[in-house]
Enzyme design. Sequence first.
Site, PDB file in Angstrom:
ATOM      1  N   MET A   1      -2.061  33.228  37.251  1.00 16.49           N
ATOM      2  CA  MET A   1      -2.177  33.230  38.713  1.00 16.49           C
ATOM      3  C   MET A   1      -3.428  32.461  39.167  1.00 16.49           C
ATOM      4  O   MET A   1      -3.361  31.634  40.074  1.00 16.49           O
ATOM      5  CB  MET A   1      -2.219  34.673  39.217  1.00 16.49           C
ATOM      6  CG  MET A   1      -2.021  34.792  40.713  1.00 16.49           C
ATOM      7  SD  MET A   1      -2.116  36.502  41.284  1.00 16.49           S
ATOM      8  CE  MET A   1      -0.580  37.187  40.686  1.00 16.49           C
TER       9      MET A   1
ATOM     10  N   LYS B   1       2.248  17.923  60.184  1.00 16.49           N
ATOM     11  CA  LYS B   1       2.832  19.277  60.132  1.00 16.49           C
ATOM     12  C   LYS B   1       2.456  19.971  58.816  1.00 16.49           C
ATOM     13  O   LYS B   1       2.085  19.309  57.840  1.00 16.49           O
ATOM     14  CB  LYS B   1       4.349  19.190  60.269  1.00 16.49           C
ATOM     15  CG  LYS B   1       5.036  18.506  59.097  1.00 16.49           C
ATOM     16  CD  LYS B   1       6.514  18.264  59.364  1.00 16.49           C
ATOM     17  CE  LYS B   1       7.153  17.562  58.177  1.00 16.49           C
ATOM     18  NZ  LYS B   1       8.464  16.971  58.492  1.00 16.49           N
TER      19      LYS B   1
ATOM     20  N   TYR C   1      -0.599  34.234  28.409  1.00 18.86           N
ATOM     21  CA  TYR C   1       0.518  35.184  28.448  1.00 18.86           C
ATOM     22  C   TYR C   1       1.604  34.779  27.452  1.00 18.86           C
ATOM     23  O   TYR C   1       2.011  33.620  27.405  1.00 18.86           O
ATOM     24  CB  TYR C   1       1.113  35.262  29.844  1.00 18.86           C
ATOM     25  CG  TYR C   1       0.224  35.997  30.824  1.00 18.86           C
ATOM     26  CD1 TYR C   1      -0.076  37.348  30.637  1.00 18.86           C
ATOM     27  CD2 TYR C   1      -0.313  35.337  31.921  1.00 18.86           C
ATOM     28  CE1 TYR C   1      -0.901  38.024  31.533  1.00 18.86           C
ATOM     29  CE2 TYR C   1      -1.124  35.998  32.825  1.00 18.86           C
ATOM     30  CZ  TYR C   1      -1.419  37.350  32.624  1.00 18.86           C
ATOM     31  OH  TYR C   1      -2.229  38.007  33.507  1.00 18.86           O
TER      32      TYR C   1
ATOM     33  N   ARG D   1      21.234  18.124  61.080  1.00 20.26           N
ATOM     34  CA  ARG D   1      20.397  19.318  60.906  1.00 20.26           C
ATOM     35  C   ARG D   1      20.106  19.875  62.290  1.00 20.26           C
ATOM     36  O   ARG D   1      20.365  21.014  62.577  1.00 20.26           O
ATOM     37  CB  ARG D   1      19.105  18.936  60.174  1.00 20.26           C
ATOM     38  CG  ARG D   1      18.161  20.098  59.918  1.00 20.26           C
ATOM     39  CD  ARG D   1      16.959  19.674  59.101  1.00 20.26           C
ATOM     40  NE  ARG D   1      16.108  18.698  59.808  1.00 20.26           N
ATOM     41  CZ  ARG D   1      14.995  18.173  59.302  1.00 20.26           C
ATOM     42  NH1 ARG D   1      14.602  18.504  58.080  1.00 20.26           N
ATOM     43  NH2 ARG D   1      14.279  17.304  59.990  1.00 20.26           N
TER      44      ARG D   1
END
Length: 323
Positions: A277, A30, A234, A113
């Site tokens: 990023m 999955k 940064y 669940r």
Amino acid sequence: MATIYINKSKLFKNLDKISLINPNILAVIKDNAYGHGIITISKLLNEYGIKKACVRNNYEAVFVKEFFEEILIFNPSGAREAKNISYAINSLKQLKKNRHPYIHLKFDTGMHRNGILEEEVEEALNIAMQKNFEIRGVFSHFCCSEETNNDTFIQYEKFKKIKSQIENFCEKKALKKPYFHIANSTALNKLPDTFDYVRPGIAIYGGIDGYEGIMSLVAKTVSVREIENDGVGYNKMFFSKEKIKLSAVDVGYADGIPYFKNGCKLKNTEAVGKISMDYMSVKGEHKEVVVFDDIKEFVKNFDTITYDILVKMSPRIKRVVIG
Ligand SMILES: *Cc1c(COP(=O)(O)O)cnc(C)c1O
């Protein structure tokens, strides 16, 4: 461009190890095979001889249907009558609405669940029979199998009870018996009996102790520079008084590496300052940098679990099979 390498021999070793416990493996692929690449992994599993796999939804099933004899969809939608696709039934309500003929009944033995309740076993079987569904499998899921408490054993016992109830029903009605499965990765070594099939995910990918990490992430250097008595990145979170060489490499938090504000240990060096990023700055001069080759080590930088990092590795990064 950064590259994700998938180590085939380590993958096969992990599968060998699981096979010693139970050779009938329903491989959990999955969420893009826990971020490894669902097609890449499916091809390798097929080569190894794995016949059954579990995916998250119908969308994922479409990509891998040619590689397996049976694909179990954990959270299915609509009706897809393909013979090699099975739908997990997560509640009585879903069973009543379902139109797909091949099913696995999931029971709630303690995780709470989802799953059909213990007291609904008889009703579920009757509905499935009336609707002419083929019950291929019956399963449940452990809530606490990585712990050493009693929960796993209690769930195991409940599952055994449900199993005999279902087998009795099938005998009475002359129906074919389904196969039973409950063991996820951390339960593999803990159960007196793993039933017909085991259903591991993270063990296949080596994200828990006892299994080898099969993914390595290698980044390429974009540029190198030297700083002295200055900061980098940064907010200049990293500051160096001494002269130091730094390489900017081409992965960042957009690629799935968790955000960090002040450095991170890599395989042979360390990243410094804030991650960007699309880049991070790494100590030293390198052509390329192994960000990690064992997720179990890399995860120690962060307050999270191996699954969480692996599964978010960007599908845009090229996957290459090695080993
Ligand atoms: C994800 C999942 C698994 C695999 O769990 P691991 O801890 O990765 O072995 C097995 N069964 C179900 C129902 C799951 O959702």
